[in-house]
Write a protein that holds these residues in place. Structure first.
Motif, PDB file in Angstrom:
ATOM      1  N   LEU A   2      28.946 100.860   2.850  1.00 28.45           N
ATOM      2  CA  LEU A   2      28.556 102.265   2.806  1.00 28.45           C
ATOM      3  C   LEU A   2      27.080 102.403   2.454  1.00 28.45           C
ATOM      4  N   THR A   3      26.286 102.830   3.434  1.00 25.00           N
ATOM      5  CA  THR A   3      24.854 103.027   3.249  1.00 25.00           C
ATOM      6  C   THR A   3      24.523 104.469   3.627  1.00 25.00           C
ATOM      7  N   MET A   4      23.974 105.229   2.694  1.00 25.36           N
ATOM      8  CA  MET A   4      23.760 106.658   2.919  1.00 25.36           C
ATOM      9  C   MET A   4      22.775 106.934   4.049  1.00 25.36           C
ATOM     10  N   SER A   5      21.789 106.056   4.244  1.00 28.42           N
ATOM     11  CA  SER A   5      20.819 106.291   5.315  1.00 28.42           C
ATOM     12  C   SER A   5      21.463 106.236   6.698  1.00 28.42           C
ATOM     13  N   GLY A   6      22.587 105.570   6.796  1.00 25.31           N
ATOM     14  CA  GLY A   6      23.263 105.482   8.089  1.00 25.31           C
ATOM     15  C   GLY A   6      24.570 106.255   8.148  1.00 25.31           C
ATOM     16  N   ASP A   7      24.859 107.005   7.098  1.00 22.37           N
ATOM     17  CA  ASP A   7      26.138 107.724   7.030  1.00 22.37           C
ATOM     18  C   ASP A   7      25.969 109.166   7.498  1.00 22.37           C
TER      19      ASP A   7
END
Length: 380
Positions: free
Chosen positions: A164-169
């Motif tokens: 889970l990576t926020m920049s890609g979510d």
């Protein structure tokens, strides 16, 4: 666009519909192969305002209830004097168009364009008609409370990647529709991308850094212990101010704001919220519209501009709904709202008020002494 009924503790509209006068924007095409005319049909559940006249007849003052403007410039326009390509008798895009209106029925009108008192013998163009209509069977829409889907673990968060990576979510529609929202730590205000939110269930801070496994950031043990438990160290709901998105004229996306003086979280934030799903974006809501919620839980609306509080169970609410997601929009067509200069009519059933007394007996037991229900209740 929230209209108090004027009676407290409204139970229902007695199974009947609400009647009122409204405006709608309709399309019209003027082209019959000869003298241009256009026939317009009223939307379902509406009839045209016809000055009390019936078919066949012609409206005496069409400009009062019907405004017509051309959406393209007329082609092959002519009158008895010949072809018209310019000048004061020409109909150009954006211009208001005078019309005479014949009544075919309560749901059908025929419009004949005129200019400077002259009628046309040929021509084609399209137009919009801002028309006055009366409701016939306009009924309330349904607002169903959707409770947040609480995942068993981070891997069960809707559409979350295993790492889970926020920049890609992305908070896509499926996640939002389940009352879930993921966001990197922030200061200030963050939209939740959903309108008409009822309440925040929980705001949980991840226990591991961004870019690690979803099941590590939000473990089963964390979600079990922290969701709904404001005493848990990772339940940071109390750090935020919740705004449900209600505005005077529409239902906007809800949001959360980090309170002044509160520390920004270090890790990813997971928000769980409950919201109302509308059966349609247009129309009105009343106290009967609410499902999956008790009568006492029906929310109130406090105007952000005037501070006036209105109980939605005792009101007729015409506010349109902003659609879900980052590209959410309001309806692009004219929404159904009553005219400002007309009355709405409804058959209202309400609960009578009652005053009770709470007494403490000599045995130190509380006892309720019930009064009598009445329009003007008094203490027993």
């Amino acid at each position: 666009m929230v209209f108090p009924i004027g009676i407290d503790n409204v139970k229902s509209l007695n199974g009947e519909t609400l009647t009122f006068r409204s405006k709608k924007l309709l399309n019209a095409t003027f082209d019959t192969g000869g003298a241009p005319t256009a026939t317009i049909t009223s939307p379902a559940n509406f009839t045209f305002e016809t000055e009390g006249k019936s078919s066949p007849s012609t409206l005496e003052s069409p400009k009062i209830n019907y405004i017509v403007f051309a959406t393209n410039s007329a082609a092959s326009l002519a009158n008895s004097a010949g072809s018209i390509t310019s000048g004061t008798n020409y109909i150009a895009a954006g211009e208001l168009v005078d019309v005479s209106i014949g009544i075919n029925s309560g749901t059908s009108l025929t419009l004949t364009p005129t200019r400077n008192g002259n009628t046309f013998t040929a021509g084609t163009f399209t137009a919009k008609v801002y028309a006055t209509l009366n409701t016939t069977v306009e009924d309330k829409k349904t607002k169903t409370l959707v409770s947040a889907t609480v995942p068993a673990a981070g891997a069960d968060i809707k559409n979350a990647a295993s790492t889970l990576t926020m920049s890609g979510d992305t908070n896509n529609t499926n996640r939002l529709a389940n009352g879930q929202f993921l966001i990197a730590p922030f200061t200030g205000t963050q939209s939740l991308l959903v309108s008409d939110i009822f309440q925040i269930n929980s705001i949980i801070e991840a226990e591991d850094a961004d870019g690690t496994a979803a099941s590590t950031q939000f473990s089963s043990a964390l979600l079990t212990a922290a969701v709904g438990n404001t005493a848990h160290v990772n339940n940071i709901t109390s750090r935020y101010i919740f705004n449900n998105g209600q505005k005077d004229n529409f239902l906007d996306h809800g949001s959360i704001t980090l309170k002044a003086g509160q520390t920004k979280p270090a890790n990813t934030i997971f928000v769980l919220f409950d919201y109302f799903e509308h059966s349609e974006t247009d129309g009105f809501a009343s106290g009967e519209s609410y499902t999956n919620i008790t009568y006492e839980q029906i929310p109130a609306f406090i105007s952000p501009t005037t501070g006036v509080r209105k109980e939605l169970r005792d009101s007729i609410d015409f506010r349109p709904l902003k659609s879900i997601g980052s590209t959410g929009t309001l309806p692009t067509t004219f929404v159904t709202i009553p005219d400002a200069d007309t009355n709405m009519t409804a058959n209202v059933v309400s609960y009578l008020g009652r005053k009770d007394k709470l007494a403490l007996t000599k045995d130190r037991v509380f006892s309720v002494i019930e009064g009598v229900s009445s329009d003007e209740p008094i203490l027993p």
